[in-house]
Write an enzyme that holds these catalytic residues in place. Sequence first.
Site, mmCIF file in Angstrom:
data_model
loop_
_atom_site.group_PDB
_atom_site.id
_atom_site.type_symbol
_atom_site.label_atom_id
_atom_site.label_comp_id
_atom_site.label_asym_id
_atom_site.label_seq_id
_atom_site.Cartn_x
_atom_site.Cartn_y
_atom_site.Cartn_z
ATOM 1 N N ASN A 8 0.862 -1.186 0.000
ATOM 2 C CA ASN A 8 0.000 0.000 0.000
ATOM 3 C C ASN A 8 0.905 1.244 0.000
ATOM 4 O OD1 ASN A 8 -1.814 2.037 0.420
ATOM 5 N ND2 ASN A 8 -2.417 1.402 2.482
ATOM 6 N N HIS A 86 -9.814 1.122 5.110
ATOM 7 C CA HIS A 86 -8.514 1.416 5.737
ATOM 8 C C HIS A 86 -8.712 2.471 6.822
ATOM 9 C CE1 HIS A 86 -4.390 2.605 6.390
ATOM 10 N NE2 HIS A 86 -4.026 1.500 5.768
ATOM 11 N N GLU A 154 -5.440 -4.733 10.740
ATOM 12 C CA GLU A 154 -4.453 -3.672 10.915
ATOM 13 C C GLU A 154 -4.796 -2.864 12.167
ATOM 14 O OE1 GLU A 154 -2.609 -2.504 6.912
ATOM 15 O OE2 GLU A 154 -4.476 -1.420 7.034
ATOM 16 N N GLY A 160 2.290 2.587 11.132
ATOM 17 C CA GLY A 160 3.283 3.658 11.095
ATOM 18 C C GLY A 160 3.960 3.938 12.433
ATOM 19 N N SER A 192 3.217 -1.678 10.530
ATOM 20 C CA SER A 192 4.657 -1.684 10.834
ATOM 21 C C SER A 192 5.376 -2.973 10.440
ATOM 22 C CB SER A 192 4.891 -1.359 12.313
ATOM 23 O OG SER A 192 4.506 -0.019 12.569
HETATM 24 P P1 13P Z 1 2.731 0.801 7.796
HETATM 25 O O1 13P Z 1 3.337 -0.455 7.211
HETATM 26 O O2 13P Z 1 3.397 2.057 7.312
HETATM 27 O O3 13P Z 1 2.606 0.717 9.275
HETATM 28 O O4 13P Z 1 1.253 0.903 7.214
HETATM 29 C C1 13P Z 1 0.437 -0.208 7.272
HETATM 30 C C2 13P Z 1 -0.760 0.066 6.471
HETATM 31 O O5 13P Z 1 -1.517 0.978 6.772
HETATM 32 C C3 13P Z 1 -0.984 -0.756 5.287
HETATM 33 O O6 13P Z 1 -2.244 -0.541 4.752
#
Ligand code: 13P
Length: 231
Positions: A8, A86, A154, A160, A192
């Site tokens: 993504n 999301h 997630e 992040g 992450s």
């Molecule tokens: P990160 O891998 O940057 O934590 O983001 C995960 C995400 O939101 C994937 O859709």
Amino acid sequence: MSKLVLANLKMYQSTKESVDDYINKLKEVKDKFIVFPSTIYLEKFIQNNFTCGVQNASVHNPGPYTSEVSIHSLKNMGIKYVLLGHSEVRQNMAEDDELINRKIKQAINNNLKVILCIGESLEAYNQSQTKIILKSQIEKALKDISEEVIISYEPVWAIGSGKTPTNNEIEDITKYIKSLFDYDVKVLYGGSVSDENINTLNEIPNIDGFLIGKAAIDPSSLMKIIEVAEK
Ligand code: 13P
């Protein structure tokens, strides 16, 4: 068994040159992952035969909807997948479960494969409310839908942040999510995921793949993740 790897790219890329460079570096592994680029760069990825998805899409049929992108146009471009629900879209664009439900129906009616993203806040996690939140998100988003979707778990607090749940927690949540479906639903983990923790995360026995944000921007990190997830 080889797992699904989804990249993504969010809104990270902002020059044509950086996209060209990205495509060049990842051309050789293009069949090993699905990329969700910024909408304006989709065409480039498609021209280079990458398997593409979109990060969101309009709930409406083509018509007077300024700024929106219809699922019909995406399908006609060769898009195969759509991310819906999301947490960044839920937060920044105020999308609720009811709208997500309508978007999932629109996507399914147009033969796009849906990746439904679900996840709990840090507060809910700390109060051990995770399963209650996830069940509610799934029930509302998939109301009156029997077609198969992919679920991406997630946790909002893991996105992040450099933090992830433990392998045992992800395994337990994955098992729980699978128990809510009467088909063999695929469950991905996102939040992450990096080239540093992929070896550990890849040991979770029941996970079907990974949805990667920031680490997917760097071709060498993504290649390492793909290599491990293939094992
Ligand atoms: P990160 O891998 O940057 O934590 O983001 C995960 C995400 O939101 C994937 O859709």
